[in-house]
Design a protein around this motif. Structure first.
Motif, short mmCIF file in Angstrom:
data_model
loop_
_atom_site.label_atom_id
_atom_site.label_comp_id
_atom_site.label_asym_id
_atom_site.label_seq_id
_atom_site.Cartn_x
_atom_site.Cartn_y
_atom_site.Cartn_z
N ALA A 257 0.83 -1.21 0.00
CA ALA A 257 0.00 0.00 0.00
C ALA A 257 0.86 1.26 0.00
O ALA A 257 0.45 2.30 -0.54
CB ALA A 257 -0.93 -0.01 1.20
N GLN A 258 2.05 1.17 0.59
CA GLN A 258 2.96 2.32 0.63
C GLN A 258 3.48 2.69 -0.76
O GLN A 258 3.99 3.79 -0.95
CB GLN A 258 4.11 2.03 1.58
CG GLN A 258 3.68 1.88 3.03
CD GLN A 258 4.81 1.42 3.95
OE1 GLN A 258 5.92 1.14 3.50
NE2 GLN A 258 4.52 1.34 5.24
N LEU A 259 3.36 1.77 -1.70
CA LEU A 259 3.80 2.06 -3.07
C LEU A 259 2.71 2.76 -3.88
O LEU A 259 2.93 3.11 -5.04
CB LEU A 259 4.23 0.77 -3.77
CG LEU A 259 5.38 -0.01 -3.12
CD1 LEU A 259 5.66 -1.28 -3.91
CD2 LEU A 259 6.63 0.86 -3.02
N GLY A 260 1.53 2.91 -3.30
CA GLY A 260 0.45 3.64 -3.96
C GLY A 260 -0.06 2.95 -5.21
O GLY A 260 -0.24 1.73 -5.24
N ASP A 261 -0.26 3.75 -6.26
CA ASP A 261 -0.85 3.24 -7.50
C ASP A 261 0.13 2.38 -8.29
O ASP A 261 -0.26 1.83 -9.33
CB ASP A 261 -1.32 4.40 -8.38
CG ASP A 261 -2.46 5.18 -7.75
OD1 ASP A 261 -3.15 4.60 -6.88
OD2 ASP A 261 -2.65 6.35 -8.12
N HIS A 262 1.34 2.27 -7.84
CA HIS A 262 2.37 1.53 -8.60
C HIS A 262 2.47 0.07 -8.18
O HIS A 262 3.43 -0.61 -8.54
CB HIS A 262 3.72 2.22 -8.46
CG HIS A 262 3.73 3.63 -8.97
ND1 HIS A 262 3.65 3.92 -10.32
CD2 HIS A 262 3.75 4.82 -8.34
CE1 HIS A 262 3.65 5.23 -10.48
NE2 HIS A 262 3.70 5.79 -9.29
N ALA A 263 1.48 -0.41 -7.44
CA ALA A 263 1.52 -1.80 -6.99
C ALA A 263 0.11 -2.33 -6.82
O ALA A 263 -0.81 -1.60 -6.44
CB ALA A 263 2.29 -1.92 -5.67
#
Length: 380
Positions: A257-263
């Motif tokens: 979740a800390q990677l946002g939209d990139h994961a």
């Protein structure tokens, strides 16, 4: 019945395309690659397992023996009294109960050590087919008694063969053979060559347990901090979509979740969906931190047209060959460097993808079945 090969899988396990779990996948692959003119193989499958089964072999159904959840604890103590593991043998005895009705066959016991002494070696040829390190709880005398009838001990990688050999007596050591796994290169082939878009699509497919190292991959992506990369994690700790998340899975989701939209995280999905996700990948990463015996995902990712990066541990390097990229296990920084190189160099990515696809095509299930045939030809 006329079967050249009879496969024994764990009682209660399935022979179904639903999950893509390793042993049924291997048995199906080897069966599908049966040479022309050879007898159709058979698989012993307990009644009550998934009814949608692979069509590559004949299924011989049997009724499972009754078991108790404490059976394994009983079995753990019996070797100290120089007695066989009767509970495990009880289960496998139910599987081979019809063996008098079979024509003489090679019986491949997949991870089934206790099935070996139950095969009538006067009529059939028992072979242990090891997909994992199986003998850590066995003493030398028990190993000698239990595996004495085995005509061969097949291991799915040289790394596993070396590990297994350390537990064996000298005479059994001489029976160890290596048959590397294969892949259905046609089934995984990408429908059409597609150039990479704006994002480098990185995919992990596997069980979501600490040994598989998904957390290492997440850390590598975090270290990169790039906006032109997307990570997809596919899999759960088991083989059911509705399983509750384990503490490790919850931690993985938090980090992701800390990677946002990139994961993106995808729990367990049907086998056909796994194939589609691999076909969409630019890079497939196999970041295991344990002595993985082989890692089928390496060849599956390659067959799907992805560049494959794997940990330099266990049998993974043998699956990668000279086509994939190796990184030290647990080294997120080294993995990040490889991903950055692919993101920055389209030519490097495409050359690696082409090497990986060629490697998969050269190591399909026909190649694996040929290797197995050579082993069996020497003992039958």
């Amino acid at each position: 019945m006329h079967h050249g090969l009879v496969h024994v899988i764990t009682p209660g396990d399935h022979f179904s395309p639903r999950t893509g779990s390793a042993i049924p996948t291997v048995v199906d692959g080897l069966s599908r690659a049966t040479p022309a003119g050879a007898r159709r193989p058979a698989v012993l499958v307990a009644r009550g397992t998934y009814p949608d089964r692979y069509d590559s072999a004949d299924v011989i159904e049997y009724d499972r023996a009754r078991t108790h959840r404490f059976d394994r604890y009983v079995d753990a103590g019996l070797p100290r009294l120089r007695l066989p593991r009767v509970m495990a043998r009880h289960e496998f005895a139910a599987a081979v109960t019809q063996q008098d009705d079979w024509d003489p066959a090679v019986v491949l016991a997949h991870n089934a050590v206790q099935a070996i002494p139950l095969v009538d070696a006067r009529r059939h040829t028992p072979v242990l087919y090891a997909h994992n390190l199986l003998l850590r709880t066995y003493g030398r005398r028990e190993i000698a008694r239990t595996l004495g009838p085995a005509a061969a001990i097949v291991c799915v990688s040289q790394a596993l063969a070396d590990q297994t050999s350390r537990y064996l007596t000298p005479s059994l050591r001489g029976r160890v053979r290596v048959v590397l796994n294969g892949v259905d290169a046609a089934a995984f082939a990408r429908p059409a060559a597609a150039r990479r878009g704006d994002l480098l699509r990185v995919v992990y497919v596997g069980r979501m347990i600490p040994d598989k190292g998904a957390d290492v991959l997440i850390e590598a992506v975090r270290l990169l901090g790039r906006s032109d990369l997307h990570l997809t994690l596919v899999g759960g700790r088991g083989f059911a979509a509705n399983d509750a998340l384990s503490p490790y899975e919850l931690d993985v989701r938090r980090r992701l979740a800390q990677l946002g939209d990139h994961a993106t995280a995808v729990s367990f999905v049907p086998r056909a969906e796994v194939v589609r996700l691999l076909q969409q990948a630019d890079v497939v990463v196999v970041p295991s931190v344990w002595q993985e015996p082989f890692a089928l995902t390496v060849l599956e990712g390659m067959a799907a047209g992805a560049a494959v990066v794997g940990s330099d541990i266990g049998g993974i390097p043998e699956a990668l060959g000279d086509a994939g990229v190796r990184v030290p296990p647990g080294d997120a920084a080294a993995l990040a460097d490889v991903l950055a190189a692919f993101a920055d160099d389209q030519g490097l990515l495409e050359r690696t993808q082409a090497r990986c696809r060629a490697h998969a095509e050269a190591n399909d299930w026909r190649a694996a079945r040929s290797r197995l045939g050579a082993v069996l030809g020497a003992i039958v």
